[in-house]
Design an enzyme around this catalytic site. Structure first.
Site, PDB file in Angstrom:
ATOM      1  N   SER A 193       0.817  -1.212   0.000  1.00  0.00           N
ATOM      2  CA  SER A 193       0.000   0.000   0.000  1.00  0.00           C
ATOM      3  C   SER A 193       0.853   1.266   0.000  1.00  0.00           C
ATOM      4  CB  SER A 193      -0.920   0.018   1.227  1.00  0.00           C
ATOM      5  OG  SER A 193      -1.704  -1.145   1.274  1.00  0.00           O
TER       6      SER A 193
HETATM    7  N1  SAH Z   1      -0.614  -4.850   3.844  1.00  0.00           N
HETATM    8  C1  SAH Z   1      -0.046  -5.317   2.614  1.00  0.00           C
HETATM    9  C2  SAH Z   1      -1.053  -5.194   1.504  1.00  0.00           C
HETATM   10  C3  SAH Z   1      -1.014  -6.346   0.636  1.00  0.00           C
HETATM   11  S1  SAH Z   1      -2.242  -6.365  -0.634  1.00  0.00           S
HETATM   12  C4  SAH Z   1       1.196  -4.537   2.258  1.00  0.00           C
HETATM   13  O1  SAH Z   1       1.240  -3.334   2.553  1.00  0.00           O
HETATM   14  O2  SAH Z   1       2.110  -5.112   1.688  1.00  0.00           O
HETATM   15  C5  SAH Z   1      -3.448  -7.439   0.052  1.00  0.00           C
HETATM   16  C6  SAH Z   1      -3.016  -8.812   0.443  1.00  0.00           C
HETATM   17  O3  SAH Z   1      -4.174  -9.533   0.863  1.00  0.00           O
HETATM   18  C7  SAH Z   1      -2.390  -9.630  -0.688  1.00  0.00           C
HETATM   19  O4  SAH Z   1      -1.133 -10.097  -0.264  1.00  0.00           O
HETATM   20  C8  SAH Z   1      -3.376 -10.779  -0.886  1.00  0.00           C
HETATM   21  O5  SAH Z   1      -2.755 -11.986  -1.262  1.00  0.00           O
HETATM   22  C9  SAH Z   1      -4.021 -10.882   0.475  1.00  0.00           C
HETATM   23  N2  SAH Z   1      -5.333 -11.533   0.502  1.00  0.00           N
HETATM   24  C10 SAH Z   1      -6.328 -11.494  -0.418  1.00  0.00           C
HETATM   25  N3  SAH Z   1      -7.380 -12.217  -0.003  1.00  0.00           N
HETATM   26  C11 SAH Z   1      -7.045 -12.736   1.215  1.00  0.00           C
HETATM   27  C12 SAH Z   1      -7.719 -13.566   2.152  1.00  0.00           C
HETATM   28  N4  SAH Z   1      -8.955 -14.033   1.942  1.00  0.00           N
HETATM   29  N5  SAH Z   1      -7.060 -13.898   3.289  1.00  0.00           N
HETATM   30  C13 SAH Z   1      -5.811 -13.441   3.538  1.00  0.00           C
HETATM   31  N6  SAH Z   1      -5.131 -12.653   2.689  1.00  0.00           N
HETATM   32  C14 SAH Z   1      -5.739 -12.304   1.543  1.00  0.00           C
END
Ligand code: SAH
Length: 209
Positions: free
Chosen positions: A62
């Site tokens: 993000s």
């Molecule tokens: N906080 C992270 C944002 C990652 S983007 C950062 O700043 O790096 C969102 C993440 O949510 C992705 O890695 C994706 O694989 C994960 N995601 C999507 N659906 C999910 C679920 N049902 N359970 C756990 N993680 C999930």
């Protein structure tokens, strides 16, 4: 050699403080945590830029402002147990682990979780527990939580996550499909309160059932 510390200080000043982030814990933490250790090598020069970045597997780290904003809203004081859904790069996890007492983080994609675990171990965090799986259902065995942060967007706030909040607990979560909004949920004695905060764009929360 780039001066990452200088870049970080500039990021905090011009992207966070200048846009209204006030919580000293959040500002200090983001001045300290090396964001460049959480982005792919090919993106290194953009580590402190004002945008989300791709981290592989179709996912993103993000934008710094959004990380700061979502953390500030949770108003962490230091003693909390926090659940994070969507470990991704692990950057937000590090920010939470600096401020709260214990962080429980769930990621659906194994490869991303493993990479994040490596980065966070290198930085010597000892107050993070990792789980690979569908975070839509929270982390029942570790509930209840003082705070929950979700960094992928479902269509609606998942019921299991609400139920895993303590009384007085709070959750920040992006909700929606084409149009998404950050929603702040608080749990009172007898009811939940919900407040829309700001329009955002997150990857979808993938549900496996
Ligand atoms: N906080 C992270 C944002 C990652 S983007 C950062 O700043 O790096 C969102 C993440 O949510 C992705 O890695 C994706 O694989 C994960 N995601 C999507 N659906 C999910 C679920 N049902 N359970 C756990 N993680 C999930």
């Amino acid at each position: 050699m780039r001066d990452f510390k200088k870049e970080r200080e500039r990021m905090v000043r011009s992207q966070l403080a200048a846009r209204g982030i006030k919580d000293a814990k959040v500002l200090d933490t983001m001045k300290k945590v090396p964001r460049h250790l959480f982005v792919p090598e090919s993106m290194l020069s953009l580590s402190y830029s004002d945008e989300p970045l791709p981290i592989g597997e179709g996912q993103t780290i993000s934008q710094p402002y959004i990380v700061a904003y979502m953390t500030e809203v949770l108003a962490l004081q230091g003693g909390e147990r926090v659940l994070e859904i969507g470990t991704g790069s692990g950057y937000q996890t590090a920010i939470l682990a600096e401020i709260a007492q214990q962080v429980f983080t769930v990621e659906l994609v194994g490869a991303l979780s493993h990479r994040a675990q490596e980065a966070l171990k290198r930085l010597k965090y000892t107050n993070i527990l990792f789980k690979i799986g569908d975070g839509t259902f929270g982390w029942e065995e570790q509930a209840p939580f003082d705070a929950i942060m979700v960094t992928a967007a479902p269509d609606e706030v998942p019921k299991s996550l609400k139920e895993q909040l303590k009384i007085g607990g709070r959750m920040i979560i992006p909700v929606g499909t084409a149009i998404q909004e950050l929603v702040f949920v608080t749990r009172g004695k007898n009811k939940f309160k919900r407040k829309k905060l700001l329009p955002v764009r997150f990857v979808p929360l993938v549900t496996t059932h």
